[in-house]
Design an enzyme around this catalytic site. Structure first.
Site, mmCIF file in Angstrom:
data_model
loop_
_atom_site.group_PDB
_atom_site.id
_atom_site.type_symbol
_atom_site.label_atom_id
_atom_site.label_comp_id
_atom_site.label_asym_id
_atom_site.label_seq_id
_atom_site.Cartn_x
_atom_site.Cartn_y
_atom_site.Cartn_z
ATOM 1 C CG ASN A 1 -2.204 -0.784 0.972
ATOM 2 O OD1 ASN A 1 -2.570 -1.065 -0.170
ATOM 3 N ND2 ASN A 1 -2.888 -1.159 2.055
ATOM 4 C CG HIS B 1 0.415 -9.693 5.596
ATOM 5 N ND1 HIS B 1 0.954 -9.872 6.850
ATOM 6 C CD2 HIS B 1 -0.352 -10.800 5.354
ATOM 7 C CE1 HIS B 1 0.559 -11.049 7.339
ATOM 8 N NE2 HIS B 1 -0.238 -11.613 6.459
ATOM 9 C CB CYS B 2 0.078 -3.015 4.094
ATOM 10 S SG CYS B 2 -0.098 -2.579 5.827
ATOM 11 C CB THR B 3 0.323 -6.431 -0.033
ATOM 12 O OG1 THR B 3 0.503 -6.705 -1.423
ATOM 13 C CG2 THR B 3 0.377 -7.722 0.777
#
Length: 388
Positions: free
Chosen positions: A104, A343-345
């Site tokens: 992100n 996991h911000c993805t």
């Protein structure tokens, strides 16, 4: 101070721990003797602080094969470095290519620029293991493509992208390449000249073994970014505009001297141990973890299979078990620290087919032991039996 119970730390992809003793000593020494403002005075403590900053810059230049250390600008973390690179380079109407495994820290700045500056963005799809096809990247190139961004290694899947091949393709079309080295700096060999990398964003607190709040951006001499922060630099103070001189142009305000001192010690440690030796150790531990976990009923490992190149990340899902619940059990009952969630993805989860559940991520570091890995495998086996 209350004594904390021992922890088996398998969250190195977020922040490496423990730190080498020289890193701790460098931070302490800086706090005691080098805490004046670097570049802001001529007295001996200020000069010594400046010297510490430059020595770390030189160490990073050696690690990444950067000719001029002043082409490296310090930042608070990889996210800050990526924001500087993306927002400082991309203009209204430009087209940017990114991959479907980006963090992100890349996706959100791009989505912001899409909304505010009418920037066009193409996210190139990845396969189930997180690998991006060179042909698909080639097909995404447009006449107004100005920048390509690639995650050197996925923070969810551990996949390693072919940066050199992507860079060669970009050069053919006059497109600049920004590499996110959040999971590769200190673990994979990086030569910005030989690999054709125009900008490299890196963290100090992961594979480089430094403190949190450190990181930076390598900027090729031919690239001039618009700084996204303006202020005091200690140079050309009489000018109303941000100076052009590097690295001052990109380092407004007081730098984190103690953190950068610790980062310098971490870089020295990596250089002495060698990137190749660190990778070999982490890869061997990762293979051991994958072999052990693959024997657990109902488990699915994400990313490249056994025997394939990857960084020290093993993400997995266990049928019928919420990843957050398993992470809590591992922490509370086994003293094992892992990461659970998305996991911000989110785009990488689409590639892996885990958008509905997220995943558990265990990640090794250069101080992880076989006993740590075996403890995780045993714990997951025991937990799985309660859900059969």
């Amino acid at each position: 101070m209350e004594q904390q119970p021992p922890v088996i730390y398998l969250d190195h992809a977020a922040t490496s721990w423990p730190k080498p003793q020289p890193v701790i000593e460098a931070v302490q020494h800086a706090l005691l003797y080098e805490s004046a403002n670097p570049g802001r005075g001529s007295h001996r403590m200020a000069v010594q602080a400046s010297r510490v900053i430059f020595q770390t810059r030189k160490g990073l230049a050696k690690l990444f094969q950067v000719k001029n250390p002043n082409d490296i600008a310090f930042a608070a973390n990889t996210t800050a470095a990526l924001n500087l690179a993306i927002k400082g380079f991309v203009d209204s109407g430009d087209h940017v290519i990114a991959t479907a495994v980006e963090h992100n820290a890349v996706r959100r700045p791009l989505e912001y620029l899409k909304r505010v500056l009418n920037v066009q963005v193409t996210y190139v799809e990845a396969d189930a293991e997180g690998k991006v096809s060179l042909d698909h990247i080639r097909e995404a190139i447009r006449p107004n493509t100005r920048l390509a961004i690639v995650n050197h290694s996925s923070n969810l899947l551990g996949t390693i992208q072919p940066v050199e091949e992507i860079a060669a393709l970009m050069r053919q079309h006059g497109v600049k390449l920004l590499v996110d080295a959040a999971q590769s700096a200190g673990l994979l060999p990086i030569d910005v000249e030989a690999m054709g990398i125009d900008m490299l964003a890196f963290p100090g607190h992961k594979g480089l073994l430094g403190p949190q709040g450190t990181g930076g951006l390598y900027i090729h001499p031919s690239i001039r970014l618009e700084p996204h922060m303006h202020g005091g630099t200690g140079s050309q103070s009489e000018a109303p505009e941000q100076p052009d001189v590097r690295p001052d142009r990109y380092e407004a305000g007081t730098l984190n001297t103690p953190g950068i001192a610790g980062l310098g010690a971490g870089v020295t440690y990596v250089l002495e141990e060698t990137v190749a030796a660190i990778y070999e150790k982490e890869w061997t531990l990762t293979q051991r973890m994958m072999e052990g976990l693959s024997a657990v009923n109902g488990i699915r490992l994400l990313g490249p299979g056994l025997g394939k190149p990857r960084t020290g990340i093993v993400s997995f899902v266990l049928k019928g078990v919420d990843p957050s619940e398993m992470s809590f059990i591992l922490d509370q009952h086994y003293g094992i620290a892992v990461r659970a969630g998305f996991h911000c993805t989110p785009l990488a989860h689409e590639s892996a087919g885990t958008t509905g559940t997220g995943a558990i991520r265990a990640s090794v570091g250069c101080f992880t032991t076989e006993a740590d890995v075996d403890a995780l495998v045993t714990a997951v086996q025991e937990i799985s039996k309660h859900y059969e």
